[in-house]
Design an enzyme around this catalytic site. Structure first.
Site, short mmCIF file in Angstrom:
data_model
loop_
_atom_site.label_atom_id
_atom_site.label_comp_id
_atom_site.label_asym_id
_atom_site.label_seq_id
_atom_site.Cartn_x
_atom_site.Cartn_y
_atom_site.Cartn_z
N VAL A 98 2.00 1.03 -9.69
CA VAL A 98 1.64 2.52 -9.45
C VAL A 98 2.33 3.38 -10.45
CG1 VAL A 98 1.21 2.22 -7.17
CG2 VAL A 98 3.37 3.03 -7.69
N HIS A 115 -2.79 14.55 5.18
CA HIS A 115 -3.77 13.82 4.49
C HIS A 115 -3.27 12.78 4.12
CE1 HIS A 115 -7.81 13.12 2.79
NE2 HIS A 115 -8.33 14.14 3.14
N GLY A 161 1.31 7.84 -8.74
CA GLY A 161 0.82 7.04 -7.82
C GLY A 161 -0.41 6.40 -8.61
#
Lengths: 299, 299
Positions: B166, B81, B171
Site C-alpha cells: 500500500v 465509514h 493506501g
C-alpha cells in the site's frame, strides 16, 4: 444552459433554395440555435425549428420574418398548403420546464413587433389567443391570404394587432403559444377494422370521449393488425398512459389484446415524466428527478 | 454538449474544510463540472459528483487524487465509514447514452495513471473488475486500510495495478465503472408488516426473486401503510415497471392494494425511457425520442 424556448415558424417558401437559406441564416445569425429546416416544394412552404433563450427568440424570428417579407410575394405564391402570410405561423413552444405563460408573453411581444416593425397584421392563436374563438389556427386561416384580403375588415376577421388591412405582399401572420402534440398509436391483435374504428370513436374528444384526443382506426393489413392512431393535443390533460389503458380495456371487453404501441417522433420530457407518474402511481415524480436534466438544465 | 461521463470519487476527508475545498477545486480547475460536494464529519469522508467530457475525466479525478495523496494520512485518519485509501473509491458512471464500455476504459486508464503518477496501487471493481470476485466493492475493501496493509501480498489481495504494497499514507484505491442505482418504494394499503416483509423476500434477488433487486419490508406506522423498499442495482435487467407490477400482483393475491409508489432521488433518463417502454408495450421507444434530449445532447 439557461431556460430555453422552442419556436417553429412556418414561412411560405419551399422552392427557392436561396430564400430558404437566407431565412434560416437570419434566424441563426440573430443568435438562435436552428435545430431543423424542412422545405416542401409541393406545399411551397418551409418549417424552421429553433431554440434560444427566451430573451433572444423574438429577435430571431423577426429576423427571419424580415427576410420573408422582402423576398416572398403572396400575390404570386402558389402551394398546396393553406397560408395567409409570407411568415405564416409562429408558434412558441415550452422547452423542458419553461412555463407556458412565458410562451404566451413571447407571442404577444412578437406580434406587437411584427406590426410595429414590419407592418404585418397579427392574429393570436393557441394559448396566446385573445379571442377564445381564435384558439384554433384553422379558423383564423380559413380561405387563406386571398380570402382574408377581401374580408379582413369584417368584425370577426379583424386582426389582434395592426389595422384591418393585409400587408400587400406578406399578408398576415398567426402568432401563438402551444405545447407539442404527441402522435401515438396502439396496435390491436385483430383484423377487424370496425373494432378499431369503434374504439377510436369511443375515445376521441369530438365524440365525447377523452379530452384533447383525436383518433382514427386503420388496418395494418400486412401485419394482420388494426391500429387506433391518435394525436394527443394536450398531454397535460390526456397523456399516453390514459389512452393506452382505456384502449386496452375497450379491446379486452371485445376479446382482443393489445399487440404493442408506438410513440411516433418525439415527446417532451414532461410527457415522459407524466407517463411514469400515471403508470406506477407516483404522483410526486418530477422532471428534476431525471438525473441528466439536472446537468443539462444547469448549463 | 459532447458526450459526458459522470464520476463520483470518494475521498477520506470530511472534517478539514480547507482540504475538502482544495480537492474539489483541483477537480474543477482541471476542467470538470462539479455538480455536488458532500462532506460528512462522522464518516470523515467526502463525495464529489462531477461530469466532464470523457477525455477530461481522468485528468480531473487525478488532480483531486494528487491533493488527497498529499494532504491525507490514513495512518492517523479515523472515521465511521470503511476506507482503504485517501482517494478511496472512483466510480465512472455513464451519463445519458454514453456506453458502459467507455466507462470501463476510463476506469482502466485512471487506474494505470494512479499507479504510475501517484504510486497508489489500484483494485478494479464493478464493470471494470478484472477478477470476477472483485465486482463487489465491499469484498475488496473488507478490513479497510489497516487490514489491507498487512495482507496485500496474499494472492487474493494483490492489486490489479502496482506492486503488492500500500502507499504509506494514501493506501490503495478502488477504481470502477457502474450504472446508477435506483431507490424505489411501493406502499401498500395494510398495516400488516409481515405482508411487506414476505413480498420483499419474494422479489429480492438474494432469496431467488428478481435479479439485481434488494428489498426490505417496513411499516409506515403514521400513515397506516407498509412499504416494500428497494434498491435496483441494474435497471437494465430489472427496472421499476417490473417490480411495481410484481408487487402489485403479490399484494393483490393477498387482498391488498397498492397505495402509491415513490422514486427516491434521481433516475437516469435511460431508466425513465425503459419504464415507458415496458408500461405501454413500446419496445422501440428510444432516448432520442425525448424532445429535449436532442437539443441538450447536441450542445
Amino acid at each position: 444552459m439557461a431556460a430555453l424556448v422552442e419556436c417553429v415558424p412556418n414561412f411560405s417558401e419551399g422552392r427557392r433554395l436561396e430564400v430558404i437559406t437566407e431565412i434560416a441564416d437570419a434566424i441563426r445569425e440573430a443568435g438562435a440555435r436552428v435545430i431543423d429546416v424542412q422545405a416542401d416544394a409541393a406545399h411551397n412552404r418551409m418549417v424552421v425549428t429553433f431554440v434560444s433563450e427566451p430573451a433572444l427568440a423574438v429577435d430571431a424570428v423577426l429576423a427571419g420574418a424580415a427576410v420573408a417579407t422582402q423576398r416572398i410575394d403572396l400575390r404570386s405564391h402558389r402551394g398546396e398548403h393553406p397560408r395567409m402570410g409570407a411568415t405564416d405561423v409562429i408558434p412558441f413552444v415550452p422547452f423542458a420546464d419553461l412555463p407556458m405563460p412565458v410562451c404566451v408573453e413571447l407571442a404577444h411581444a412578437c406580434g406587437a413587433r411584427l406590426w410595429k416593425e414590419l407592418h404585418i397584421p397579427v392574429f393570436y392563436y393557441g394559448e396566446a389567443a385573445i379571442r377564445p374563438e381564435r384558439r384554433e389556427l384553422e379558423k383564423i386561416r380559413r380561405g387563406g391570404f386571398e380570402d382574408l384580403r377581401d374580408h379582413i375588415t369584417e368584425p370577426d376577421r379583424v386582426p389582434d394587432e395592426g389595422t384591418a388591412e393585409v400587408h400587400e405582399r406578406a399578408g398576415a401572420t398567426a402568432v401563438g403559444a402551444r405545447i407539442p402534440l404527441i402522435a401515438y398509436n396502439v396496435n390491436l391483435r385483430t383484423t377487424d377494422l370496425q373494432l378499431a374504428k369503434d374504439i377510436a370513436k369511443t375515445i376521441r374528444a369530438s365524440s365525447g370521449g377523452l379530452p384533447n384526443v383525436k383518433a382514427l382506426g386503420f388496418a395494418l393489413a400486412d401485419r394482420g393488425l388494426v391500429q387506433v392512431s391518435m394525436n394527443l393535443t394536450d398531454f397535460r390533460v390526456t397523456n399516453i398512459w390514459k389512452v393506452f389503458t382505456v384502449i386496452r380495456e375497450e379491446a379486452s371487453r371485445r376479446g382482443v389484446e393489445v399487440d404493442a404501441s408506438e410513440i411516433v417522433g418525439t415527446i417532451p420530457l414532461a410527457a415522459a415524466v407524466g407517463i411514469i407518474r400515471d403508470a406506477v402511481v407516483e404522483p410526486a415524480f418530477r422532471m428534476d428527478q431525471i438525473l441528466e436534466k439536472r446537468v443539462w438544465a444547469a448549463e
